[in-house]
Design a protein around this motif. Sequence first.
Motif, mmCIF file in Angstrom:
data_model
loop_
_atom_site.group_PDB
_atom_site.id
_atom_site.type_symbol
_atom_site.label_atom_id
_atom_site.label_comp_id
_atom_site.label_asym_id
_atom_site.label_seq_id
_atom_site.Cartn_x
_atom_site.Cartn_y
_atom_site.Cartn_z
ATOM 1 N N ARG A 54 0.820 -1.203 0.000
ATOM 2 C CA ARG A 54 0.000 0.000 0.000
ATOM 3 C C ARG A 54 0.861 1.263 0.000
ATOM 4 N NH1 ARG A 54 -5.333 -0.126 1.442
ATOM 5 N NH2 ARG A 54 -5.174 2.083 0.892
ATOM 6 N N LEU A 55 1.986 1.199 0.722
ATOM 7 C CA LEU A 55 2.859 2.364 0.831
ATOM 8 C C LEU A 55 3.527 2.686 -0.498
ATOM 9 C CD1 LEU A 55 4.313 4.517 2.543
ATOM 10 C CD2 LEU A 55 6.059 2.784 3.047
ATOM 11 N N PHE A 56 4.050 1.662 -1.178
ATOM 12 C CA PHE A 56 4.813 1.888 -2.397
ATOM 13 C C PHE A 56 3.948 1.891 -3.652
ATOM 14 C CE2 PHE A 56 8.140 0.167 0.439
ATOM 15 C CZ PHE A 56 9.042 1.212 0.356
ATOM 16 N N GLU A 57 2.866 1.117 -3.652
ATOM 17 C CA GLU A 57 2.053 1.007 -4.857
ATOM 18 C C GLU A 57 0.803 1.872 -4.813
ATOM 19 O OE1 GLU A 57 2.721 -0.457 -7.637
ATOM 20 O OE2 GLU A 57 4.615 -1.313 -6.961
ATOM 21 N N GLY A 58 0.297 2.156 -3.608
ATOM 22 C CA GLY A 58 -0.916 2.957 -3.531
ATOM 23 C C GLY A 58 -2.160 2.086 -3.630
#
Length: 207
Positions: free
Chosen positions: A96-100
Motif C-alpha cells: 500500500r505504501l509503495f504502490e498505492g
Amino acid sequence: MWHDIFVPDIPTAEKAVRTVLVYLAVYLLLRLVGRRDLAQLNTMDLVVVLLLSNVVQDAVIGPDFSVTGGVIGAVVLMAADWAMVRVRTRWYWAWRLFEGRTNVLVRDGRYDRRTMWRLGVRKADVEQVVRRDGGSDVGDAKRVMLEPQGTLRVELHHAKRSATAGQIDALEERLSRIEDLLRERTGSGPGGGGEEGEEKGGRNGRR
C-alpha cells in the motif's frame, strides 16, 4: 588504458549508495506524479522518461566512466529493485505504501474529473479502453479504475457485457445437451418413438 577501463574512479560503497538513492528518488517521483501502463504512454510521457534517465545518469555514476563502475551500478540497481519487489510481496502495508490503491475514474458512466485531473488521465484514454473491452462509450461502463500498476480496468454494466468465444462455445454445448435430453424424453431421438409410433399406427389402422 586498462586502468581507465576497469578501475572505478569512486569507491564501490559510494557507487552503491548513489544508485540506491537515485532509484528511490525516481520511484517516489513517479509514484507522486502518477503512473500509467507503458502501452498508454503518449509522446510527452516518453520524452519525460528519456530525459529523466539522462538527468539522473551523472548522479548515479558520478565522476566514473569505467566499465567496472557501470557494472556495479547495474548490479546494485537490479538488487534494489529485487528487494523492493520482495518487500511489497511479503508485507501488505509495504504494498500500500509503495504502490498505492486503486482509483475509480468513472462511476456509473460519469467521470470523476477531480481524480482524473490529479492522476493525469485523459478522457481519450478512458474511452479507448472502454471501446477495447466491448463498450460503445463511457455510458456503458459501471466503473473504470486505474490500478496501482498503472493499468486501466473496465467493468461494464451487465447488459453491455459481451460474451467471449469460450463462453459462446460453452453455451452452444449446453444447448446441444438440452436438445438431446428433450429428444430422448419426447421420443423423437434416434431409435426413439417405437412404442408411441406403433400405438399411433394401431389407432390409425383401427380407424
